[in-house]
Design an enzyme around this catalytic site. Structure first.
Site, short mmCIF file in Angstrom:
data_model
loop_
_atom_site.label_atom_id
_atom_site.label_comp_id
_atom_site.label_asym_id
_atom_site.label_seq_id
_atom_site.Cartn_x
_atom_site.Cartn_y
_atom_site.Cartn_z
N ASP A 85 0.81 -1.22 0.00
CA ASP A 85 0.00 0.00 0.00
C ASP A 85 0.85 1.27 0.00
O ASP A 85 0.32 2.38 -0.01
CB ASP A 85 -0.98 0.00 1.18
CG ASP A 85 -0.30 -0.01 2.53
OD1 ASP A 85 0.91 -0.32 2.59
OD2 ASP A 85 -0.97 0.27 3.53
N GLU A 86 2.17 1.15 0.03
CA GLU A 86 3.08 2.29 -0.07
C GLU A 86 3.46 2.51 -1.53
O GLU A 86 3.44 1.59 -2.34
CB GLU A 86 4.36 2.01 0.74
CG GLU A 86 4.13 1.76 2.20
CD GLU A 86 3.88 3.05 2.98
OE1 GLU A 86 4.33 4.11 2.53
OE2 GLU A 86 3.23 2.96 4.03
#
Length: 106
Positions: A85-86
């Site tokens: 999710d980064e």
């Protein structure tokens, strides 16, 4: 290649019939249908080009100041180094001295 009408598994040919290994469904082979099938036999082989030893290894170039030699051109690539999710991190490799740095390294 033929797929089973009953369960969707791949079928094999045996004595002029298509037979499903999974459910046992059987159907007659049809020469007209089989002529339309695409196989890999008879297709032209393509040359595989190895870029592992190529200078740029297929990476794009950009204008970026190398912190080691002050060259103003570098190859760049993106790589996921944190959780999914980064956002990805952009890396640079100097075209002159091959020094490697990240976009946020200053």
């Amino acid at each position: 290649m033929e797929f089973c009408d009953e369960c969707g598994s791949m079928m094999k040919t045996e004595n002029g019939s298509w037979i499903c290994n999974s459910c046992g469904y059987e159907k007659e082979r049809d020469e007209n249908d089989e002529e339309q099938m695409v196989t890999t036999s008879g297709q032209e082989e393509t040359e595989v080009v190895d870029l592992s030893e190529a200078e740029d290894q297929g990476r794009p170039k950009t204008t970026a100041q190398c912190p080691e030699c002050d060259n103003d051109e570098a190859y760049w690539y993106m790589q996921q180094i944190r959780a999914a999710d980064e956002s990805e991190t952009r890396f640079f490799v100097c075209t002159e001295c091959e020094h490697k740095w990240r976009e946020d390294d200053h």
